[in-house]
Design a protein around this motif. Structure first.
Motif, PDB file in Angstrom:
ATOM      1  N   CYS A 149       0.915  -1.240   0.066  1.00 26.42           N
ATOM      2  CA  CYS A 149       0.228   0.016  -0.043  1.00 26.42           C
ATOM      3  C   CYS A 149       0.881   1.208  -0.083  1.00 26.42           C
ATOM      4  N   GLY A 150       1.928   1.163  -0.798  1.00 27.95           N
ATOM      5  CA  GLY A 150       2.681   2.497  -1.263  1.00 27.95           C
ATOM      6  C   GLY A 150       4.270   2.240  -1.284  1.00 27.95           C
ATOM      7  N   PRO A 151       4.460   1.615  -2.375  1.00 31.53           N
ATOM      8  CA  PRO A 151       5.963   1.326  -2.926  1.00 31.53           C
ATOM      9  C   PRO A 151       6.814   2.671  -2.618  1.00 31.53           C
ATOM     10  N   LEU A 152       8.127   2.539  -2.324  1.00 35.06           N
ATOM     11  CA  LEU A 152       8.900   3.711  -1.928  1.00 35.06           C
ATOM     12  C   LEU A 152      10.293   3.231  -2.666  1.00 35.06           C
ATOM     13  N   ASP A 153      10.964   4.378  -3.406  1.00 28.64           N
ATOM     14  CA  ASP A 153      12.140   4.277  -3.706  1.00 28.64           C
ATOM     15  C   ASP A 153      13.000   5.160  -3.238  1.00 28.64           C
ATOM     16  N   ILE A 154      13.468   4.689  -1.942  1.00 34.15           N
ATOM     17  CA  ILE A 154      13.966   5.495  -0.840  1.00 34.15           C
ATOM     18  C   ILE A 154      15.518   5.452  -0.674  1.00 34.15           C
ATOM     19  N   GLY A 170     -13.748 -12.612  11.450  1.00 32.07           N
ATOM     20  CA  GLY A 170     -13.864 -11.960  10.311  1.00 32.07           C
ATOM     21  C   GLY A 170     -12.588 -11.371   9.879  1.00 32.07           C
ATOM     22  N   LEU A 171     -12.548 -10.457   8.890  1.00 27.15           N
ATOM     23  CA  LEU A 171     -11.637  -9.921   8.330  1.00 27.15           C
ATOM     24  C   LEU A 171     -11.018  -8.762   9.322  1.00 27.15           C
ATOM     25  N   ILE A 172      -9.543  -8.847   9.328  1.00 29.94           N
ATOM     26  CA  ILE A 172      -8.661  -8.016  10.130  1.00 29.94           C
ATOM     27  C   ILE A 172      -7.648  -7.517   9.215  1.00 29.94           C
ATOM     28  N   LEU A 173      -7.097  -6.243   9.602  1.00 32.15           N
ATOM     29  CA  LEU A 173      -5.988  -5.767   9.009  1.00 32.15           C
ATOM     30  C   LEU A 173      -5.001  -5.547   9.863  1.00 32.15           C
ATOM     31  N   PHE A 174      -3.666  -5.809   9.496  1.00 32.08           N
ATOM     32  CA  PHE A 174      -2.656  -5.300  10.245  1.00 32.08           C
ATOM     33  C   PHE A 174      -1.830  -4.096   9.607  1.00 32.08           C
ATOM     34  N   ASP A 175      -2.280  -2.837  10.025  1.00 36.19           N
ATOM     35  CA  ASP A 175      -1.793  -1.664   9.428  1.00 36.19           C
ATOM     36  C   ASP A 175      -2.779  -1.174   8.055  1.00 36.19           C
ATOM     37  N   THR A 176      -2.433  -0.260   7.622  1.00 35.31           N
ATOM     38  CA  THR A 176      -3.530   0.513   6.466  1.00 35.31           C
ATOM     39  C   THR A 176      -2.563   1.110   5.375  1.00 35.31           C
ATOM     40  N   GLY A 177      -1.377   1.330   5.660  1.00 33.07           N
ATOM     41  CA  GLY A 177      -0.518   1.668   4.394  1.00 33.07           C
ATOM     42  C   GLY A 177      -0.568   3.256   4.354  1.00 33.07           C
ATOM     43  N   ILE A 178      -0.272   3.792   3.206  1.00 30.02           N
ATOM     44  CA  ILE A 178       0.001   5.226   2.843  1.00 30.02           C
ATOM     45  C   ILE A 178      -1.677   5.688   2.377  1.00 30.02           C
ATOM     46  N   ASN A 179      -1.639   7.015   2.620  1.00 32.21           N
ATOM     47  CA  ASN A 179      -3.220   7.516   2.336  1.00 32.21           C
ATOM     48  C   ASN A 179      -3.241   7.795   0.721  1.00 32.21           C
ATOM     49  N   TYR A 180      -4.493   7.411   0.232  1.00 28.94           N
ATOM     50  CA  TYR A 180      -4.646   7.513  -1.336  1.00 28.94           C
ATOM     51  C   TYR A 180      -4.205   9.004  -1.800  1.00 28.94           C
ATOM     52  N   ASN A 181      -4.306   9.986  -0.952  1.00 31.45           N
ATOM     53  CA  ASN A 181      -4.149  11.263  -1.453  1.00 31.45           C
ATOM     54  C   ASN A 181      -2.735  11.428  -2.004  1.00 31.45           C
ATOM     55  N   VAL A 182      -1.796  10.583  -1.262  1.00 28.34           N
ATOM     56  CA  VAL A 182      -0.316  10.857  -1.832  1.00 28.34           C
ATOM     57  C   VAL A 182      -0.066  10.333  -3.193  1.00 28.34           C
ATOM     58  N   ALA A 183      -0.946   9.404  -3.898  1.00 27.40           N
ATOM     59  CA  ALA A 183      -0.937   8.966  -5.035  1.00 27.40           C
ATOM     60  C   ALA A 183      -0.708  10.194  -6.325  1.00 27.40           C
ATOM     61  N   ASP A 184      -1.591  11.329  -5.830  1.00 31.13           N
ATOM     62  CA  ASP A 184      -1.463  12.698  -6.675  1.00 31.13           C
ATOM     63  C   ASP A 184      -0.340  13.527  -5.902  1.00 31.13           C
ATOM     64  N   SER A 193       5.405  -1.052   1.417  1.00 29.26           N
ATOM     65  CA  SER A 193       4.570  -0.607   2.530  1.00 29.26           C
ATOM     66  C   SER A 193       3.524  -1.705   2.772  1.00 29.26           C
ATOM     67  N   SER A 194       3.939  -2.505   3.296  1.00 27.51           N
ATOM     68  CA  SER A 194       2.876  -3.962   3.676  1.00 27.51           C
ATOM     69  C   SER A 194       1.814  -3.697   4.656  1.00 27.51           C
ATOM     70  N   VAL A 195       0.699  -4.076   4.135  1.00 21.21           N
ATOM     71  CA  VAL A 195      -0.335  -4.294   4.968  1.00 21.21           C
ATOM     72  C   VAL A 195      -0.824  -5.637   4.862  1.00 21.21           C
ATOM     73  N   TYR A 196      -1.147  -6.372   5.968  1.00 14.69           N
ATOM     74  CA  TYR A 196      -1.771  -7.752   5.925  1.00 14.69           C
ATOM     75  C   TYR A 196      -2.875  -7.800   6.232  1.00 14.69           C
ATOM     76  N   HIS A 200      -2.791   1.394  -5.205  1.00 15.24           N
ATOM     77  CA  HIS A 200      -2.062   1.008  -4.315  1.00 15.24           C
ATOM     78  C   HIS A 200      -2.643   0.991  -2.821  1.00 15.24           C
ATOM     79  N   ALA A 201      -3.698   1.966  -2.751  1.00 19.24           N
ATOM     80  CA  ALA A 201      -4.436   2.372  -1.409  1.00 19.24           C
ATOM     81  C   ALA A 201      -5.017   1.160  -1.098  1.00 19.24           C
TER      82      ALA A 201
END
Length: 262
Positions: free
Chosen positions: A12-17, A45-59, A34-37, A83-84
């Motif tokens: 949820c947010g590749p970085l070339d860092i 039911g469904l569980i997330l571990f983390d949520t990644g980078i915000n969709y606004n950052v794509a622009d 930026s791994s989200v599990y 990626h969001a």
């Protein structure tokens, strides 16, 4: 005991860092995820571990308003809208409202950016991490983005303090691993065919740093972090594999469809 956890990793947010941002003293560039599990629990039911980078950052233009000037470029963010986490869930056949629990390893901007998509979920976070994120020290404030959580006061937060067996069934355990941030936590999952696996999040950014006990430039407390390194070393020495959220090899090895490769 219930059985049948399934886990999928998405980027949820590749970085070339700059590698030096991820490990003190390192040089050169590195591509990291930026791994989200996404975890399917047989009863909860469904569980997330983390949520990644915000969709606004794509622009790039929206990123200036959301993250601040120059941050997208400084982190080498190559994120697209797809990626969001909301789009990643959609690609796997889920809806955002299917998520029942969101476990936050910590609230840095590459982990907390997707919180906005899950207003009806229960968020599980260490109490001191939640408090610190709202008022961080000046020298760590750069990696906390208020926009990620400023509208979450009405959310349902399960604020924990210490290690817990999340559902008291032995399938998901949360362990405190502070240092990178005050309330950083890792997750240990019990898989039917694999046994115990540790999702180490950002206890270290890279396996190289973890193996060499190397700190990271944006760590909150390097001395406390060394204790967390040793905590995970004990797990590793007992045969429990450690998967870090940004290590390229760890992300490549992790299943992308809920199943482990042979």
């Amino acid at each position: 005991m219930a059985a049948g956890l399934r886990i999928t990793a998405v980027d949820c947010g590749p970085l070339d860092i700059d590698k030096g941002i991820l490990m003190t003293g390192a040089t050169g560039k590195i591509d990291v995820a930026s791994s989200v599990y996404i975890i399917e629990h047989p009863e909860k039911g469904l569980i997330l571990f983390d949520t990644g980078i915000n969709y606004n950052v794509a622009d790039p233009e929206a990123a200036v308003k959301y993250w601040g000037p120059g941050m997208r470029e400084a982190l080498g963010c190559k994120m697209t809208r797809d990626h969001a986490i909301d789009r990643q869930l959609m690609k796997l056949g889920y809806k955002t409202e299917d998520i029942k629990y969101v476990v936050m390893s910590h609230l840095h901007l590459d982990h907390a950016g997707g919180m906005c998509h899950f207003p009806n979920a229960t968020f599980v976070v260490q109490k001191n991490e939640l408090r610190y994120a709202w008022w961080p020290d000046s020298w760590t404030s750069l990696v906390y983005c208020l926009n990620d959580f400023k509208d979450t006061r009405g959310y349902n937060f399960l604020q924990i303090n210490g290690d817990v067996d999340l559902f008291q069934d032995g399938l998901i355990q949360l362990i405190t691993t502070p240092g990178h941030s005050p309330g950083h936590q890792a997750m240990i999952v019990r898989l039917e065919n694999r046994g115990l696996v540790c999702l180490g999040a950002d206890t270290a950014h890279l396996k190289e740093a973890f193996q060499n006990m190397a700190p990271m430039p944006y760590d909150w407390n390097a001395e406390i972090l060394s204790d967390s390194y040793m905590k995970l070393r004990i797990l590793e020495n007992s045969g429990i594999p450690i998967y870090l959220s940004h290590d390229p090899k760890d992300f490549a090895e992790f299943p992308k469809n809920g199943e482990w490769a042979d």
